[in-house]
Write a protein that holds these residues in place. Structure first.
Motif, PDB file in Angstrom:
ATOM      1  N   VAL A 331       8.718 -21.400  59.021  1.00 46.40           N
ATOM      2  CA  VAL A 331      10.156 -21.101  59.123  1.00 46.40           C
ATOM      3  C   VAL A 331      10.853 -22.119  60.018  1.00 46.40           C
ATOM      4  O   VAL A 331      11.927 -22.634  59.685  1.00 46.40           O
ATOM      5  CB  VAL A 331      10.367 -19.668  59.662  1.00 46.40           C
ATOM      6  CG1 VAL A 331      11.848 -19.416  59.945  1.00 46.40           C
ATOM      7  CG2 VAL A 331       9.838 -18.641  58.670  1.00 46.40           C
ATOM      8  N   GLY A 332      10.235 -22.415  61.169  1.00 42.40           N
ATOM      9  CA  GLY A 332      10.833 -23.400  62.076  1.00 42.40           C
ATOM     10  C   GLY A 332      10.944 -24.775  61.436  1.00 42.40           C
ATOM     11  O   GLY A 332      11.958 -25.471  61.597  1.00 42.40           O
ATOM     12  N   THR A 333       9.912 -25.171  60.693  1.00 46.18           N
ATOM     13  CA  THR A 333       9.931 -26.480  60.032  1.00 46.18           C
ATOM     14  C   THR A 333      11.015 -26.540  58.968  1.00 46.18           C
ATOM     15  O   THR A 333      11.757 -27.526  58.866  1.00 46.18           O
ATOM     16  CB  THR A 333       8.567 -26.780  59.400  1.00 46.18           C
ATOM     17  OG1 THR A 333       7.558 -26.768  60.416  1.00 46.18           O
ATOM     18  CG2 THR A 333       8.574 -28.141  58.722  1.00 46.18           C
ATOM     19  N   ILE A 334      11.128 -25.494  58.157  1.00 41.89           N
ATOM     20  CA  ILE A 334      12.154 -25.472  57.099  1.00 41.89           C
ATOM     21  C   ILE A 334      13.548 -25.539  57.698  1.00 41.89           C
ATOM     22  O   ILE A 334      14.403 -26.323  57.245  1.00 41.89           O
ATOM     23  CB  ILE A 334      11.998 -24.204  56.237  1.00 41.89           C
ATOM     24  CG1 ILE A 334      10.699 -24.265  55.440  1.00 41.89           C
ATOM     25  CG2 ILE A 334      13.188 -24.048  55.297  1.00 41.89           C
ATOM     26  CD1 ILE A 334      10.388 -22.989  54.665  1.00 41.89           C
ATOM     27  N   VAL A 335      13.784 -24.746  58.745  1.00 40.16           N
ATOM     28  CA  VAL A 335      15.100 -24.781  59.408  1.00 40.16           C
ATOM     29  C   VAL A 335      15.361 -26.163  60.003  1.00 40.16           C
ATOM     30  O   VAL A 335      16.470 -26.713  59.898  1.00 40.16           O
ATOM     31  CB  VAL A 335      15.176 -23.702  60.502  1.00 40.16           C
ATOM     32  CG1 VAL A 335      16.458 -23.850  61.326  1.00 40.16           C
ATOM     33  CG2 VAL A 335      15.109 -22.313  59.883  1.00 40.16           C
ATOM     34  N   GLY A 336      14.329 -26.748  60.624  1.00 43.66           N
ATOM     35  CA  GLY A 336      14.483 -28.068  61.234  1.00 43.66           C
ATOM     36  C   GLY A 336      14.757 -29.157  60.207  1.00 43.66           C
ATOM     37  O   GLY A 336      15.589 -30.040  60.433  1.00 43.66           O
ATOM     38  N   VAL A 337      14.047 -29.105  59.067  1.00 46.60           N
ATOM     39  CA  VAL A 337      14.253 -30.114  58.025  1.00 46.60           C
ATOM     40  C   VAL A 337      15.667 -30.010  57.449  1.00 46.60           C
ATOM     41  O   VAL A 337      16.362 -31.025  57.286  1.00 46.60           O
ATOM     42  CB  VAL A 337      13.200 -29.959  56.900  1.00 46.60           C
ATOM     43  CG1 VAL A 337      13.575 -30.800  55.690  1.00 46.60           C
ATOM     44  CG2 VAL A 337      11.831 -30.352  57.413  1.00 46.60           C
ATOM     45  N   ILE A 338      16.095 -28.783  57.144  1.00 45.37           N
ATOM     46  CA  ILE A 338      17.442 -28.604  56.569  1.00 45.37           C
ATOM     47  C   ILE A 338      18.518 -29.083  57.539  1.00 45.37           C
ATOM     48  O   ILE A 338      19.424 -29.841  57.177  1.00 45.37           O
ATOM     49  CB  ILE A 338      17.670 -27.127  56.192  1.00 45.37           C
ATOM     50  CG1 ILE A 338      16.732 -26.728  55.046  1.00 45.37           C
ATOM     51  CG2 ILE A 338      19.126 -26.898  55.794  1.00 45.37           C
ATOM     52  CD1 ILE A 338      16.777 -25.250  54.701  1.00 45.37           C
ATOM     53  N   LEU A 377      18.817 -42.032  55.972  1.00 48.41           N
ATOM     54  CA  LEU A 377      17.765 -41.031  55.797  1.00 48.41           C
ATOM     55  C   LEU A 377      16.686 -41.587  54.889  1.00 48.41           C
ATOM     56  O   LEU A 377      16.964 -42.095  53.799  1.00 48.41           O
ATOM     57  CB  LEU A 377      18.359 -39.758  55.199  1.00 48.41           C
ATOM     58  CG  LEU A 377      17.469 -38.514  55.191  1.00 48.41           C
ATOM     59  CD1 LEU A 377      17.134 -38.083  56.610  1.00 48.41           C
ATOM     60  CD2 LEU A 377      18.155 -37.379  54.447  1.00 48.41           C
ATOM     61  N   ASN A 378      15.442 -41.471  55.354  1.00 46.29           N
ATOM     62  CA  ASN A 378      14.302 -41.987  54.609  1.00 46.29           C
ATOM     63  C   ASN A 378      13.421 -40.821  54.177  1.00 46.29           C
ATOM     64  O   ASN A 378      12.956 -40.037  55.015  1.00 46.29           O
ATOM     65  CB  ASN A 378      13.504 -42.969  55.479  1.00 46.29           C
ATOM     66  CG  ASN A 378      12.459 -43.727  54.695  1.00 46.29           C
ATOM     67  OD1 ASN A 378      11.795 -43.164  53.835  1.00 46.29           O
ATOM     68  ND2 ASN A 378      12.306 -45.008  54.990  1.00 46.29           N
ATOM     69  N   ALA A 379      13.197 -40.698  52.873  1.00 45.99           N
ATOM     70  CA  ALA A 379      12.419 -39.567  52.350  1.00 45.99           C
ATOM     71  C   ALA A 379      10.990 -39.578  52.876  1.00 45.99           C
ATOM     72  O   ALA A 379      10.401 -38.516  53.113  1.00 45.99           O
ATOM     73  CB  ALA A 379      12.419 -39.598  50.824  1.00 45.99           C
ATOM     74  N   VAL A 380      10.433 -40.765  53.088  1.00 50.57           N
ATOM     75  CA  VAL A 380       9.058 -40.852  53.607  1.00 50.57           C
ATOM     76  C   VAL A 380       8.996 -40.296  55.020  1.00 50.57           C
ATOM     77  O   VAL A 380       8.061 -39.551  55.382  1.00 50.57           O
ATOM     78  CB  VAL A 380       8.565 -42.314  53.575  1.00 50.57           C
ATOM     79  CG1 VAL A 380       7.190 -42.424  54.229  1.00 50.57           C
ATOM     80  CG2 VAL A 380       8.509 -42.824  52.141  1.00 50.57           C
ATOM     81  N   ASP A 381       9.986 -40.631  55.850  1.00 56.37           N
ATOM     82  CA  ASP A 381      10.022 -40.106  57.220  1.00 56.37           C
ATOM     83  C   ASP A 381      10.103 -38.586  57.215  1.00 56.37           C
ATOM     84  O   ASP A 381       9.402 -37.910  57.981  1.00 56.37           O
ATOM     85  CB  ASP A 381      11.229 -40.683  57.972  1.00 56.37           C
ATOM     86  CG  ASP A 381      11.069 -42.165  58.284  1.00 56.37           C
ATOM     87  OD1 ASP A 381       9.921 -42.652  58.238  1.00 56.37           O
ATOM     88  OD2 ASP A 381      12.080 -42.830  58.549  1.00 56.37           O
ATOM     89  N   VAL A 382      10.964 -38.040  56.367  1.00 54.13           N
ATOM     90  CA  VAL A 382      11.122 -36.574  56.299  1.00 54.13           C
ATOM     91  C   VAL A 382       9.814 -35.927  55.864  1.00 54.13           C
ATOM     92  O   VAL A 382       9.400 -34.895  56.427  1.00 54.13           O
ATOM     93  CB  VAL A 382      12.265 -36.204  55.328  1.00 54.13           C
ATOM     94  CG1 VAL A 382      12.354 -34.683  55.166  1.00 54.13           C
ATOM     95  CG2 VAL A 382      13.590 -36.748  55.830  1.00 54.13           C
ATOM     96  N   THR A 383       9.144 -36.522  54.899  1.00 51.14           N
ATOM     97  CA  THR A 383       7.874 -35.970  54.408  1.00 51.14           C
ATOM     98  C   THR A 383       6.809 -35.985  55.495  1.00 51.14           C
ATOM     99  O   THR A 383       6.092 -34.986  55.703  1.00 51.14           O
ATOM    100  CB  THR A 383       7.385 -36.771  53.191  1.00 51.14           C
ATOM    101  OG1 THR A 383       8.389 -36.749  52.169  1.00 51.14           O
ATOM    102  CG2 THR A 383       6.095 -36.182  52.646  1.00 51.14           C
ATOM    103  N   VAL A 384       6.684 -37.104  56.208  1.00 52.80           N
ATOM    104  CA  VAL A 384       5.682 -37.218  57.266  1.00 52.80           C
ATOM    105  C   VAL A 384       5.967 -36.234  58.394  1.00 52.80           C
ATOM    106  O   VAL A 384       5.057 -35.550  58.903  1.00 52.80           O
ATOM    107  CB  VAL A 384       5.633 -38.662  57.809  1.00 52.80           C
ATOM    108  CG1 VAL A 384       4.740 -38.734  59.043  1.00 52.80           C
ATOM    109  CG2 VAL A 384       5.128 -39.615  56.742  1.00 52.80           C
ATOM    110  N   ILE A 385       7.232 -36.129  58.800  1.00 55.04           N
ATOM    111  CA  ILE A 385       7.600 -35.201  59.874  1.00 55.04           C
ATOM    112  C   ILE A 385       7.303 -33.763  59.467  1.00 55.04           C
ATOM    113  O   ILE A 385       6.764 -32.973  60.262  1.00 55.04           O
ATOM    114  CB  ILE A 385       9.094 -35.370  60.223  1.00 55.04           C
ATOM    115  CG1 ILE A 385       9.338 -36.744  60.862  1.00 55.04           C
ATOM    116  CG2 ILE A 385       9.563 -34.259  61.171  1.00 55.04           C
ATOM    117  CD1 ILE A 385      10.799 -37.107  60.974  1.00 55.04           C
ATOM    118  N   THR A 386       7.639 -33.412  58.233  1.00 51.34           N
ATOM    119  CA  THR A 386       7.361 -32.051  57.744  1.00 51.34           C
ATOM    120  C   THR A 386       5.866 -31.767  57.750  1.00 51.34           C
ATOM    121  O   THR A 386       5.426 -30.694  58.202  1.00 51.34           O
ATOM    122  CB  THR A 386       7.922 -31.890  56.317  1.00 51.34           C
ATOM    123  OG1 THR A 386       9.325 -32.172  56.313  1.00 51.34           O
ATOM    124  CG2 THR A 386       7.687 -30.475  55.814  1.00 51.34           C
TER     125      THR A 386
END
Length: 416
Positions: A331-338, A377-386
């Motif tokens: 839940v925290g990750t989803i909220v953080g990503v959004i 915004l870089n999709a690779v960065d978002v994926t790695v962070i998630t």
């Protein structure tokens, strides 16, 4: 599809009301901590990507991607060389130039030292973005025989000059040698334009027509080298290697990695270090999950004992608490990503709003090479962070879940 009992009970525990509200308090803050860490990490990396993009466009747009020249003194037949170069893969355009160190003298504010470049305006605009950063005049105003010059903004300010003023250019190359010594060649030029890239080029580069440079430096039909622009600047080294292999030993080839490579490697290292440091925020939130789950396991000792008595295996108990604890991280990750994606996407507009509202400048244009806060915004960065956030969240549940799976029913029910 049969739903695993461990998932059912784990999700049920997540929604259940607890007698100890302190556990719920820590659980909420662990989720908020992960969300904050993910949001900040996405935003900061997006800003660094934005700065890197602007730096790449401005610096790599003004410096040659690839340079080709003869090992002898100057290129004698640059048109023939240009035809060979344009046949190489990924090459977009090529332009000849002449360069030499020079001294620029003003009657108002002394002298400045820099590089004098002779260019063909119609070809230079195809290999350089200088034209996009002209604050006065244009490269096309350099006409053969009129002895016009285009200066960088910093050099023009230091000399106290502006468009239309005169500047004396002195060069040693091509000078007359006599018993009295070397007599530098000089010529008065009229300033036809001024560019500003917010880089070191502004203080050390001046441009004139290539024919005027050939006369001043006594080059004849020779040029110093060819400037080459490639389609994919990050793979310029591949074009450089191709030309080096096909042009022969009479020519030398260089690319931007030799001059500007250390700068961009330093940026990549800073991004890596920033990622590691900001990941610690997520790690701290994950430690909160450990604390929460340890207290949950302690609070659920009787439930664990009953489940074990009814036949639940230790692995089932472990999975129950892994599921329960992982929910906080998910839940925290989803909220953080959004929130991170939304903030990174709208950050330039948000910063601009606050600058206009409160009359402040977050990124002063006179200090940095840009006057706004960039974001990419870089999709690779978002994926790695998630992935990192989810992995830390799951790992944080393993020890408390293992402790719960080791509970002995008889001891847990002893005082119930």
């Amino acid at each position: 599809m049969k739903f695993p009992i461990s998932w059912f009970i784990g999700l049920r525990y997540t929604r259940a009301k607890r007698k100890n509200h302190f556990i719920s308090f820590i659980a909420i803050f662990s989720m908020l901590g992960i969300a904050l860490g993910v949001m900040v990490l996405i935003t900061v990396l997006s800003v660094m990507n934005g700065f890197e993009r602007e730096l790449r466009e401005r610096i790599l747009g003004t410096v040659p991607h690839v340079i080709v020249g003869e090992r002898a003194q100057g290129v004698t037949d640059w048109k023939s060389l240009e035809q060979q170069v344009l046949q190489a893969p990924d090459v977009v355009a090529a332009s000849p130039y002449i360069d030499s160190t020079a001294m620029f003298k003003s009657s108002y504010a002394g002298t400045e030292y820099g590089i004098l470049q002779g260019i063909l305006p119609e070809k230079e605009t195809k290999v350089s973005v200088i034209e996009d950063y002209m604050i006065s005049g244009s490269l096309n105003e350099l006409v053969e025989g009129e002895y016009g010059v285009i200066l960088g903004a910093a050099m023009a300010r230091n000399l106290g000059l502006w468009r239309g003023d005169k500047v004396t250019v002195l060069v040693v190359e091509g000078s007359t040698v006599s018993p009295a010594g070397i007599s530098p060649r000089y010529r008065r030029f009229t300033i036809q334009g001024i560019f500003e890239t917010k880089s070191e080029l502004d203080s050390r580069v001046a441009m004139i027509h290539i024919a005027d440079a050939a006369k001043l430096l006594r080059k004849g039909d020779k040029v110093s080298a060819l400037r080459i622009r490639v389609h994919d600047v990050l793979n310029a080294y591949m074009t450089s290697n191709y030309l080096r292999a096909n042009l022969g030993e009479d020519f030398w080839v260089s690319d931007w990695n030799r001059s500007q490579g250390p700068l961009f490697r330093a940026i990549q290292m800073e991004k890596t270090m920033m990622f590691v440091l900001l990941t610690l925020i997520i790690a701290v939130a994950a430690f909160n999950i450990v604390s929460t789950m340890v207290m949950v396991v302690t609070d659920k000792q009787a439930d664990i004992a009953i489940l074990r008595t009814l036949g639940a295996s230790p692995s089932t108990i472990l999975k129950i608490f892994v599921v329960q604890g992982s929910i906080n991280g998910v839940v925290g990750t989803i909220v953080g990503v959004i929130s991170g994606v939304a903030l990174a996407t709208n950050l330039p507009a948000i910063v601009k709003f606050f600058e206009e509202k409160f009359g402040v400048s977050v990124v002063p244009g006179d200090v940095y090479f840009i006057g706004f806060l960039p974001s990419e915004l870089n999709a690779v960065d978002v994926t790695v962070i998630t992935a990192v956030a989810l992995l830390m969240s799951v790992l944080a549940t393993l020890y408390p879940a293992w402790r719960g799976s080791r509970t002995r029913p008889a001891e847990a029910l002893k005082y119930e």
